[in-house]
Design a protein around this motif. Structure first.
Motif, PDB file in Angstrom:
ATOM      1  N   ALA A 102      -8.009  31.759   9.605  1.00 18.19           N
ATOM      2  CA  ALA A 102      -9.290  31.377  10.187  1.00 18.19           C
ATOM      3  C   ALA A 102      -9.247  30.053  10.934  1.00 18.19           C
ATOM      4  CB  ALA A 102     -10.357  31.311   9.085  1.00 18.19           C
ATOM      5  N   GLY A 103      -8.491  29.097  10.437  1.00 18.87           N
ATOM      6  CA  GLY A 103      -8.465  27.777  11.044  1.00 18.87           C
ATOM      7  C   GLY A 103      -7.301  27.535  11.980  1.00 18.87           C
ATOM      8  N   ARG A 104      -6.620  28.599  12.396  1.00  8.92           N
ATOM      9  CA  ARG A 104      -5.461  28.468  13.271  1.00  8.92           C
ATOM     10  C   ARG A 104      -5.787  28.980  14.672  1.00  8.92           C
ATOM     11  NH1 ARG A 104      -1.432  25.454  11.264  1.00  8.92           N
ATOM     12  NH2 ARG A 104       0.213  26.772  12.152  1.00  8.92           N
ATOM     13  N   MET A 105      -5.243  28.316  15.674  1.00  8.54           N
ATOM     14  CA  MET A 105      -5.519  28.692  17.060  1.00  8.54           C
ATOM     15  C   MET A 105      -4.572  29.762  17.583  1.00  8.54           C
ATOM     16  SD  MET A 105      -7.225  26.097  19.418  1.00  8.54           S
ATOM     17  CE  MET A 105      -8.390  24.822  19.001  1.00  8.54           C
ATOM     18  N   HIS A 106      -3.327  29.755  17.134  1.00 11.38           N
ATOM     19  CA  HIS A 106      -2.279  30.533  17.790  1.00 11.38           C
ATOM     20  C   HIS A 106      -2.224  31.951  17.223  1.00 11.38           C
ATOM     21  CE1 HIS A 106       0.995  31.132  20.396  1.00 11.38           C
ATOM     22  NE2 HIS A 106       1.522  29.922  20.355  1.00 11.38           N
ATOM     23  N   ASP A 107      -3.212  32.775  17.622  1.00 14.83           N
ATOM     24  CA  ASP A 107      -3.260  34.142  17.095  1.00 14.83           C
ATOM     25  C   ASP A 107      -2.066  34.974  17.553  1.00 14.83           C
ATOM     26  OD1 ASP A 107      -4.314  33.934  19.681  1.00 14.83           O
ATOM     27  OD2 ASP A 107      -5.598  35.689  19.454  1.00 14.83           O
ATOM     28  N   GLY A 108      -1.469  34.607  18.692  1.00 17.74           N
ATOM     29  CA  GLY A 108      -0.306  35.339  19.178  1.00 17.74           C
ATOM     30  C   GLY A 108       0.898  35.225  18.260  1.00 17.74           C
ATOM     31  N   LEU A 109       0.972  34.168  17.488  1.00 19.18           N
ATOM     32  CA  LEU A 109       2.011  34.035  16.476  1.00 19.18           C
ATOM     33  C   LEU A 109       1.527  34.475  15.100  1.00 19.18           C
ATOM     34  CD1 LEU A 109       3.696  30.586  17.294  1.00 19.18           C
ATOM     35  CD2 LEU A 109       4.595  32.869  17.743  1.00 19.18           C
ATOM     36  N   GLU A 110       0.317  34.086  14.772  1.00 18.46           N
ATOM     37  CA  GLU A 110      -0.168  34.294  13.401  1.00 18.46           C
ATOM     38  C   GLU A 110      -0.332  35.765  13.038  1.00 18.46           C
ATOM     39  OE1 GLU A 110      -0.515  32.085  11.107  1.00 18.46           O
ATOM     40  OE2 GLU A 110      -0.190  30.274  12.302  1.00 18.46           O
ATOM     41  N   LEU A 111      -0.951  36.555  13.908  1.00 18.89           N
ATOM     42  CA  LEU A 111      -1.204  37.950  13.544  1.00 18.89           C
ATOM     43  C   LEU A 111       0.088  38.765  13.421  1.00 18.89           C
ATOM     44  CD1 LEU A 111      -3.282  40.022  12.786  1.00 18.89           C
ATOM     45  CD2 LEU A 111      -3.629  40.551  15.212  1.00 18.89           C
ATOM     46  N   PRO A 112       1.030  38.683  14.364  1.00 17.24           N
ATOM     47  CA  PRO A 112       2.286  39.419  14.161  1.00 17.24           C
ATOM     48  C   PRO A 112       3.014  39.007  12.885  1.00 17.24           C
ATOM     49  CG  PRO A 112       2.101  38.728  16.442  1.00 17.24           C
ATOM     50  CD  PRO A 112       0.991  38.053  15.705  1.00 17.24           C
ATOM     51  N   ARG A 113       2.990  37.736  12.559  1.00 15.42           N
ATOM     52  CA  ARG A 113       3.663  37.288  11.338  1.00 15.42           C
ATOM     53  C   ARG A 113       2.964  37.798  10.092  1.00 15.42           C
ATOM     54  NH1 ARG A 113       5.212  31.044  13.197  1.00 15.42           N
ATOM     55  NH2 ARG A 113       6.849  31.683  14.687  1.00 15.42           N
ATOM     56  N   ARG A 114       1.646  37.845  10.122  1.00 15.14           N
ATOM     57  CA  ARG A 114       0.912  38.373   8.972  1.00 15.14           C
ATOM     58  C   ARG A 114       1.166  39.873   8.810  1.00 15.14           C
ATOM     59  NH1 ARG A 114      -0.362  33.475   9.149  1.00 15.14           N
ATOM     60  NH2 ARG A 114      -1.820  32.465   7.760  1.00 15.14           N
ATOM     61  N   VAL A 115       1.213  40.602   9.919  1.00 16.06           N
ATOM     62  CA  VAL A 115       1.481  42.038   9.852  1.00 16.06           C
ATOM     63  C   VAL A 115       2.886  42.285   9.304  1.00 16.06           C
ATOM     64  CG1 VAL A 115       1.836  44.125  11.246  1.00 16.06           C
ATOM     65  CG2 VAL A 115      -0.168  42.680  11.645  1.00 16.06           C
ATOM     66  N   ARG A 116       3.855  41.514   9.773  1.00 14.99           N
ATOM     67  CA  ARG A 116       5.205  41.648   9.232  1.00 14.99           C
ATOM     68  C   ARG A 116       5.250  41.293   7.748  1.00 14.99           C
ATOM     69  NH1 ARG A 116      10.331  40.597  12.720  1.00 14.99           N
ATOM     70  NH2 ARG A 116       9.824  41.747  14.619  1.00 14.99           N
ATOM     71  N   GLY A 117       4.475  40.307   7.365  1.00 14.17           N
ATOM     72  CA  GLY A 117       4.465  39.874   5.977  1.00 14.17           C
ATOM     73  C   GLY A 117       3.952  40.919   5.009  1.00 14.17           C
TER      74      GLY A 117
END
Length: 373
Positions: free
Chosen positions: A220-235
């Motif tokens: 929620a508090g992060r700007m870089h969704d282009g990195l965050e969402l792929p990493r969360r999906v992989r996680g």
């Protein structure tokens, strides 16, 4: 002797960049799937009256796939919502959702994407920025590619429209870091979340994988969704990949030098601009992309044959890789000629962002300010 040592270092770093570009360009392909699952095109919009009409034309003009288009109006004051509402009256595939107030601890776009995702009805959610223009076959190619390859998330950078000199010089540096330093074959072979990468301008994700990863609420508090969402999906066990999105979408990211500086700065501290990462990036970028040109000039002035030869080879490697990138990604030739300058501008932005973060200064974007660092 020092000039010779610097020339060797520059050559080694330039060779690393050139080799990685060759490998990555050989495996980065446009999405070629057809059909696929139905798609919900999700557009978060805040004060996008100048953009939203063309964005809707492109989204609603998709062919070969069942779709809906949902626009989340995030507190616009310029009539964006009225434009969407009027269009929705004549096209049942389009819906307008009015966003809630921004909660404490959330980033504006992240909150808007989270809200609009909850209104998606189809199995594949395609998040698209309002300044992105989809090709008519974009949704079917992305959804079909995900089905063909068993992917849970597929993303790519749209072809970047860069009509001004500042855009031509700076915007392509995104691809310098992506294609020059992310080993795509390794990222595909290994499920490690650290290899997850994408582009928030254009990101297709399966709704079940998105939900399992916690969606945008997970960062929620992060700007870089282009990195965050792929990493969360992989996680959470999902498969993600990057594609060459140049043929399926275009985007004009920032229109003025001020917008370029602010836009690159807003999520810098979630990428390069950290105390640990920036020294490494400085060695890679300055050492591999600027130093060879400096040692070439110094060698010519000093009449030093070996530094001149090594530096010239390094410069040729860097510019050759940039030429290949420019041809493939339809970039301006000015971006190649002014490549060292573009690298220096990017590094300056990163150092300024780190400096500001250390002094508690706030990033400002779309009329909202956020703490950085």
């Amino acid at each position: 002797m020092m000039l010779l040592i610097l020339s060797i270092i520059g050559l080694a770093l330039a060779a690393l960049f050139a080799a990685m570009c060759v490998v990555n360009l050989s495996v980065l392909r446009p999405p070629e799937g057809t059909g696929g699952d139905a798609v919900s095109i999700l557009i978060p919009a805040r004060d996008e009256a100048g953009n939203i009409g063309a964005a809707l034309d492109a989204a609603l003009g998709q062919r070969g796939v069942e779709l809906e288009v949902v626009v989340l109006d995030d507190g616009s004051t310029d009539g964006t919502d009225a434009i969407v509402a009027a269009r929705a009256e004549s096209d049942a595939r389009l819906r307008l959702v009015r966003g809630a107030a921004l909660p404490e601890g959330w980033i504006g776009k992240t909150h808007a994407c989270w809200q609009v995702s909850r209104h998606a009805r189809h199995p594949v959610m395609l998040f698209v920025d309002a300044d992105v223009r989809l090709a008519p076959d974009a949704a079917t190619r992305l959804s079909g590619e995900m089905t063909r390859r068993g992917l849970d998330l597929l993303s790519g950078f749209p072809g970047q429209r860069t009509p001004t000199w500042a855009e031509k010089i700076v915007i392509p540096q995104i691809f310098t870091t992506l294609l020059g330093y992310l080993p795509l074959p390794m990222a595909r072979a290994r499920p490690d979340p650290a290899f997850g990468a994408g582009c928030g301008q254009l990101m297709a994700v399966r709704r079940d994988a998105y939900t399992a990863a916690g969606g945008h609420a997970a960062f929620a508090g992060r700007m870089h969704d282009g990195l965050e969402l792929p990493r969360r999906v992989r996680g959470t066990g999902g498969r993600t990949d990057l594609c060459d999105a140049t043929p399926v979408a275009t985007c004009r990211m920032y229109a003025t030098p001020r917008q370029i500086w602010d836009g690159f700065s807003k999520n810098a501290t979630e990428g390069m601009a950290t105390k640990r990462a920036l020294p490494v990036w400085t060695i890679l970028l300055f050492g591999g992309h600027v130093l060879p040109f400096l040692t070439l000039i110094a060698g010519l002035v000093a009449g030093a044959a070996w530094p001149v030869a090594l530096s010239a080879l390094a410069c040729a490697m860097v510019l050759g890789a940039r030429m290949a990138m420019a041809v493939r990604l339809r970039q301006s030739w000015l971006s190649v000629a002014a490549h060292p300058l573009g690298v220096m501008v990017v590094l300056a932005i990163q150092f300024a962002a780190l400096w500001n973060a250390g002094r508690g200064r706030r990033a400002v974007w779309r009329g909202r300010d956020y703490g950085i660092g």
